[in-house]
Design a protein around this motif. Structure first.
Motif, PDB file in Angstrom:
ATOM      1  N   ARG A  61      -2.463   9.635 -10.741  1.00 22.87           N
ATOM      2  CA  ARG A  61      -3.829  10.100 -11.007  1.00 22.87           C
ATOM      3  C   ARG A  61      -4.817   9.634  -9.945  1.00 22.87           C
ATOM      4  O   ARG A  61      -6.002   9.983 -10.007  1.00 22.87           O
ATOM      5  CB  ARG A  61      -4.288   9.594 -12.382  1.00 22.87           C
ATOM      6  CG  ARG A  61      -3.501  10.170 -13.556  1.00 22.87           C
ATOM      7  CD  ARG A  61      -3.999   9.580 -14.868  1.00 22.87           C
ATOM      8  NE  ARG A  61      -5.445   9.758 -15.005  1.00 22.87           N
ATOM      9  CZ  ARG A  61      -6.244   8.937 -15.662  1.00 22.87           C
ATOM     10  NH1 ARG A  61      -5.747   7.835 -16.229  1.00 22.87           N
ATOM     11  NH2 ARG A  61      -7.535   9.167 -15.750  1.00 22.87           N
ATOM     12  N   ALA A  62      -4.344   8.830  -9.002  1.00 20.00           N
ATOM     13  CA  ALA A  62      -5.242   8.311  -7.971  1.00 20.00           C
ATOM     14  C   ALA A  62      -5.664   9.427  -7.020  1.00 20.00           C
ATOM     15  O   ALA A  62      -4.878  10.327  -6.714  1.00 20.00           O
ATOM     16  CB  ALA A  62      -4.560   7.188  -7.196  1.00 20.00           C
ATOM     17  N   PRO A  63      -6.900   9.399  -6.547  1.00 19.50           N
ATOM     18  CA  PRO A  63      -7.377  10.435  -5.627  1.00 19.50           C
ATOM     19  C   PRO A  63      -6.500  10.533  -4.379  1.00 19.50           C
ATOM     20  O   PRO A  63      -6.175   9.526  -3.755  1.00 19.50           O
ATOM     21  CB  PRO A  63      -8.792   9.966  -5.265  1.00 19.50           C
ATOM     22  CG  PRO A  63      -9.201   9.084  -6.392  1.00 19.50           C
ATOM     23  CD  PRO A  63      -7.945   8.414  -6.858  1.00 19.50           C
ATOM     24  N   GLY A  64      -6.114  11.736  -4.045  1.00 16.88           N
ATOM     25  CA  GLY A  64      -5.341  11.962  -2.819  1.00 16.88           C
ATOM     26  C   GLY A  64      -3.844  11.840  -2.964  1.00 16.88           C
ATOM     27  O   GLY A  64      -3.105  12.236  -2.058  1.00 16.88           O
ATOM     28  N   ALA A 104       2.354   5.461   4.807  1.00 19.18           N
ATOM     29  CA  ALA A 104       1.111   4.731   5.062  1.00 19.18           C
ATOM     30  C   ALA A 104      -0.026   5.318   4.233  1.00 19.18           C
ATOM     31  O   ALA A 104      -0.853   4.583   3.673  1.00 19.18           O
ATOM     32  CB  ALA A 104       0.769   4.772   6.546  1.00 19.18           C
ATOM     33  N   LEU A 105      -0.077   6.636   4.131  1.00 19.91           N
ATOM     34  CA  LEU A 105      -1.105   7.284   3.316  1.00 19.91           C
ATOM     35  C   LEU A 105      -0.936   6.929   1.841  1.00 19.91           C
ATOM     36  O   LEU A 105      -1.915   6.690   1.131  1.00 19.91           O
ATOM     37  CB  LEU A 105      -1.030   8.801   3.510  1.00 19.91           C
ATOM     38  CG  LEU A 105      -1.612   9.344   4.817  1.00 19.91           C
ATOM     39  CD1 LEU A 105      -1.238  10.813   4.992  1.00 19.91           C
ATOM     40  CD2 LEU A 105      -3.126   9.176   4.845  1.00 19.91           C
ATOM     41  N   VAL A 106       0.308   6.886   1.369  1.00 16.26           N
ATOM     42  CA  VAL A 106       0.566   6.522  -0.020  1.00 16.26           C
ATOM     43  C   VAL A 106       0.109   5.092  -0.286  1.00 16.26           C
ATOM     44  O   VAL A 106      -0.534   4.803  -1.306  1.00 16.26           O
ATOM     45  CB  VAL A 106       2.062   6.680  -0.358  1.00 16.26           C
ATOM     46  CG1 VAL A 106       2.372   6.098  -1.737  1.00 16.26           C
ATOM     47  CG2 VAL A 106       2.460   8.149  -0.323  1.00 16.26           C
ATOM     48  N   GLN A 107       0.415   4.179   0.634  1.00 14.77           N
ATOM     49  CA  GLN A 107       0.001   2.779   0.462  1.00 14.77           C
ATOM     50  C   GLN A 107      -1.519   2.658   0.423  1.00 14.77           C
ATOM     51  O   GLN A 107      -2.070   1.886  -0.364  1.00 14.77           O
ATOM     52  CB  GLN A 107       0.574   1.930   1.594  1.00 14.77           C
ATOM     53  CG  GLN A 107       2.086   1.720   1.502  1.00 14.77           C
ATOM     54  CD  GLN A 107       2.631   0.945   2.673  1.00 14.77           C
ATOM     55  OE1 GLN A 107       2.044   0.914   3.751  1.00 14.77           O
ATOM     56  NE2 GLN A 107       3.776   0.331   2.484  1.00 14.77           N
ATOM     57  N   GLN A 108      -2.202   3.428   1.263  1.00 18.72           N
ATOM     58  CA  GLN A 108      -3.663   3.371   1.306  1.00 18.72           C
ATOM     59  C   GLN A 108      -4.284   3.872   0.012  1.00 18.72           C
ATOM     60  O   GLN A 108      -5.334   3.387  -0.418  1.00 18.72           O
ATOM     61  CB  GLN A 108      -4.183   4.215   2.470  1.00 18.72           C
ATOM     62  CG  GLN A 108      -3.863   3.662   3.850  1.00 18.72           C
ATOM     63  CD  GLN A 108      -4.231   4.635   4.956  1.00 18.72           C
ATOM     64  OE1 GLN A 108      -4.925   5.632   4.733  1.00 18.72           O
ATOM     65  NE2 GLN A 108      -3.744   4.372   6.163  1.00 18.72           N
ATOM     66  N   ARG A 109      -3.644   4.821  -0.644  1.00 15.23           N
ATOM     67  CA  ARG A 109      -4.257   5.490  -1.788  1.00 15.23           C
ATOM     68  C   ARG A 109      -3.770   4.975  -3.142  1.00 15.23           C
ATOM     69  O   ARG A 109      -4.271   5.403  -4.176  1.00 15.23           O
ATOM     70  CB  ARG A 109      -3.990   7.005  -1.683  1.00 15.23           C
ATOM     71  CG  ARG A 109      -4.580   7.613  -0.421  1.00 15.23           C
ATOM     72  CD  ARG A 109      -4.290   9.096  -0.294  1.00 15.23           C
ATOM     73  NE  ARG A 109      -4.898   9.646   0.918  1.00 15.23           N
ATOM     74  CZ  ARG A 109      -5.015  10.952   1.172  1.00 15.23           C
ATOM     75  NH1 ARG A 109      -4.546  11.832   0.300  1.00 15.23           N
ATOM     76  NH2 ARG A 109      -5.576  11.377   2.285  1.00 15.23           N
ATOM     77  N   THR A 110      -2.789   4.082  -3.143  1.00 18.41           N
ATOM     78  CA  THR A 110      -2.237   3.573  -4.403  1.00 18.41           C
ATOM     79  C   THR A 110      -3.116   2.456  -4.967  1.00 18.41           C
ATOM     80  O   THR A 110      -3.499   1.539  -4.240  1.00 18.41           O
ATOM     81  CB  THR A 110      -0.809   3.037  -4.182  1.00 18.41           C
ATOM     82  OG1 THR A 110       0.033   4.107  -3.752  1.00 18.41           O
ATOM     83  CG2 THR A 110      -0.250   2.451  -5.463  1.00 18.41           C
ATOM     84  N   PRO A 111      -3.461   2.490  -6.256  1.00 16.95           N
ATOM     85  CA  PRO A 111      -4.280   1.430  -6.864  1.00 16.95           C
ATOM     86  C   PRO A 111      -3.593   0.068  -6.766  1.00 16.95           C
ATOM     87  O   PRO A 111      -2.362  -0.026  -6.742  1.00 16.95           O
ATOM     88  CB  PRO A 111      -4.404   1.868  -8.330  1.00 16.95           C
ATOM     89  CG  PRO A 111      -4.163   3.343  -8.308  1.00 16.95           C
ATOM     90  CD  PRO A 111      -3.173   3.569  -7.201  1.00 16.95           C
ATOM     91  N   GLU A 112      -4.396  -0.983  -6.735  1.00 17.41           N
ATOM     92  CA  GLU A 112      -3.867  -2.340  -6.638  1.00 17.41           C
ATOM     93  C   GLU A 112      -2.968  -2.658  -7.839  1.00 17.41           C
ATOM     94  O   GLU A 112      -3.256  -2.290  -8.972  1.00 17.41           O
ATOM     95  CB  GLU A 112      -5.021  -3.334  -6.582  1.00 17.41           C
ATOM     96  CG  GLU A 112      -4.584  -4.773  -6.328  1.00 17.41           C
ATOM     97  CD  GLU A 112      -5.751  -5.722  -6.200  1.00 17.41           C
ATOM     98  OE1 GLU A 112      -5.519  -6.935  -6.098  1.00 17.41           O
ATOM     99  OE2 GLU A 112      -6.903  -5.240  -6.221  1.00 17.41           O
ATOM    100  N   GLY A 113      -1.869  -3.357  -7.554  1.00 19.97           N
ATOM    101  CA  GLY A 113      -0.939  -3.746  -8.598  1.00 19.97           C
ATOM    102  C   GLY A 113       0.072  -2.682  -8.958  1.00 19.97           C
ATOM    103  O   GLY A 113       0.907  -2.883  -9.835  1.00 19.97           O
TER     104      GLY A 113
END
Length: 398
Positions: free
Chosen positions: A208-211, A324-333
């Protein structure tokens, strides 16, 4: 950042050793299953459908496994999940060996869906070790992608050799031993394991995270490229009486990607990752026309091998940038879950590619089968054009 500096970090060598051993079977299982089933039942369509079912099951189960890993820790979840997956692979061998009904092959291979995402867990460890150092993390991600390609280069070669030289089930059995051994070694390296997120892993799902959703759509299309290419190449080699060479031919594609990934890791990327992603996918789509032309114009396995070597050079840069894009857009935890969702998209695509590629090779022609990965890459390119920088997560939830 030089690669040797990565492994100067405390504990990096220990978890990487187990990581590589556990990932080698990832390049063995599907090839071994296709060779084992097609040799026993005489149908590449059935073999492709069985492997597609297993991958589809993994696509459904893997995110839940990754969520548990984030919540409770890698070692606590990965070991029992691997044991269950190994039992599924052994069940598949027994079903093939004893001529069990076709439906049992689907059920047994689906049971391997609990295999944990070793590559995602390794990337999570690098993210913890290299926190605040994006240049080093880029190099680490490139190394992990090169490791993926190395395993997918050596795995098919080893699987085809074992199945062709000894007995059809040999590839699957060795893959089970390597997977379990590698996961146990990886889990034993507790010093670099990220702490369990606990309650933090109960927040917003990465899906559900943006992007994230458009990235997952691209992953499905890219996975279709991989799945179709593998099955069609196996059928191409078999049609020429050179089945044992199929693993080597597929390995050359991975070799091209591995080399490109290592070079890409030493280059400091410029510009937005979204723009680089589109360029990488465009290059992949263009290069994938080479295997199609090689099969259509020459029919030579040697020429096809060279075409696959070149075509593979765009794969690693595409995957490194996408992760890299997935890591940037994934919520913390939720990092393991976020990266596993990306892998899940790839697996779902591989399942589709295996089924469509196997059907096309059997019912149309093997040469026509090489049109499937080209069409999938063009689809991935079209989808990637819609990727934009997401709005911040907090703002999106207001």
């Amino acid at each position: 950042m030089p690669y040797r500096d990565l492994f100067a970090r405390p504990g990096a060598k220990a978890f990487t050793a187990g990581n590589l051993i556990a990932r080698l079977p990832m390049g063995m299982f599907s090839v071994s299953a296709v060779v084992m089933i097609a040799g026993s039942r005489g149908s590449y369509a059935l073999a492709g459908a069985v492997t597609a079912t297993g991958l589809a099951a993994t696509a459904l189960v893997a995110p839940w496994t990754a969520r548990l890993v984030d919540r409770y820790g890698q070692a606590r979840i990965a070991v029992p999940a691997t044991l269950l997956a190994c039992l599924g692979s052994i069940a598949l061998v027994l079903c093939v060996r004893h001529d069990a009904p076709d439906w049992t092959l689907f059920a047994a291979y689906a049971a391997t869906a609990t295999t944990p995402n070793i590559g995602g867990m390794a990337r999570a460890r690098w993210a913890r070790l290299l926190d605040g150092d994006p240049a080093s993390l880029h190099t680490a991600n490139a190394f992990e992608q090169a490791a993926d390609e190395l395993c997918f280069m050596l795995g098919p070669v080893l699987a085809a050799f074992l199945c062709g030289t000894f007995f059809p089930e040999a590839g699957t059995l060795l893959a089970v031993v390597l997977l379990l051994t590698g996961v146990l070694l990886f889990a034993a390296a507790r010093g670099t394991e990220p702490p369990p997120a606990g309650a933090a892993a109960r927040g917003t799902s990465p899906i559900r995270a943006p992007g994230i959703p458009p990235l997952l759509a691209v992953c499905v299309a890219v996975g279709t490229v991989f799945g179709a290419m593998e099955v069609v190449t196996l059928a191409f080699a078999d049609a020429r009486g050179q089945q044992t060479a199929a693993g080597l031919v597929l390995g050359l594609q991975a070799a091209g990607s591995c080399a490109a990934g290592l070079v890409y890791g030493r280059v400091r990327p410029g510009g937005p990752a979204e723009t680089r992603y589109v360029r990488c996918i465009a290059a992949m789509a263009a290069l994938l026309t080479l295997p199609l032309l090689a099969a259509a114009l020459t029919g030579s396995l040697v020429v096809l091998a060279g075409a696959l070597l070149i075509a593979g050079m765009a794969t690693a840069p595409t995957m490194v940038t996408g992760m890299a894009l997935v890591q940037q857009r994934t919520p913390e935890g939720r990092l393991n879950e976020g990266m596993t969702l990306a892998v899940t998209g790839l697996l779902g695509g591989i399942a589709c590619g295996s089924a469509v590629g196997g059907w096309t090779a059997e019912h149309v022609s093997v040469t026509a089968g090489y049109g499937v990965p080209v069409a999938a890459a063009v689809t991935a390119l079209a989808l990637s054009l819609g990727i934009r920088r997401p709005v911040p997560l907090v703002a999106s939830l207001r």
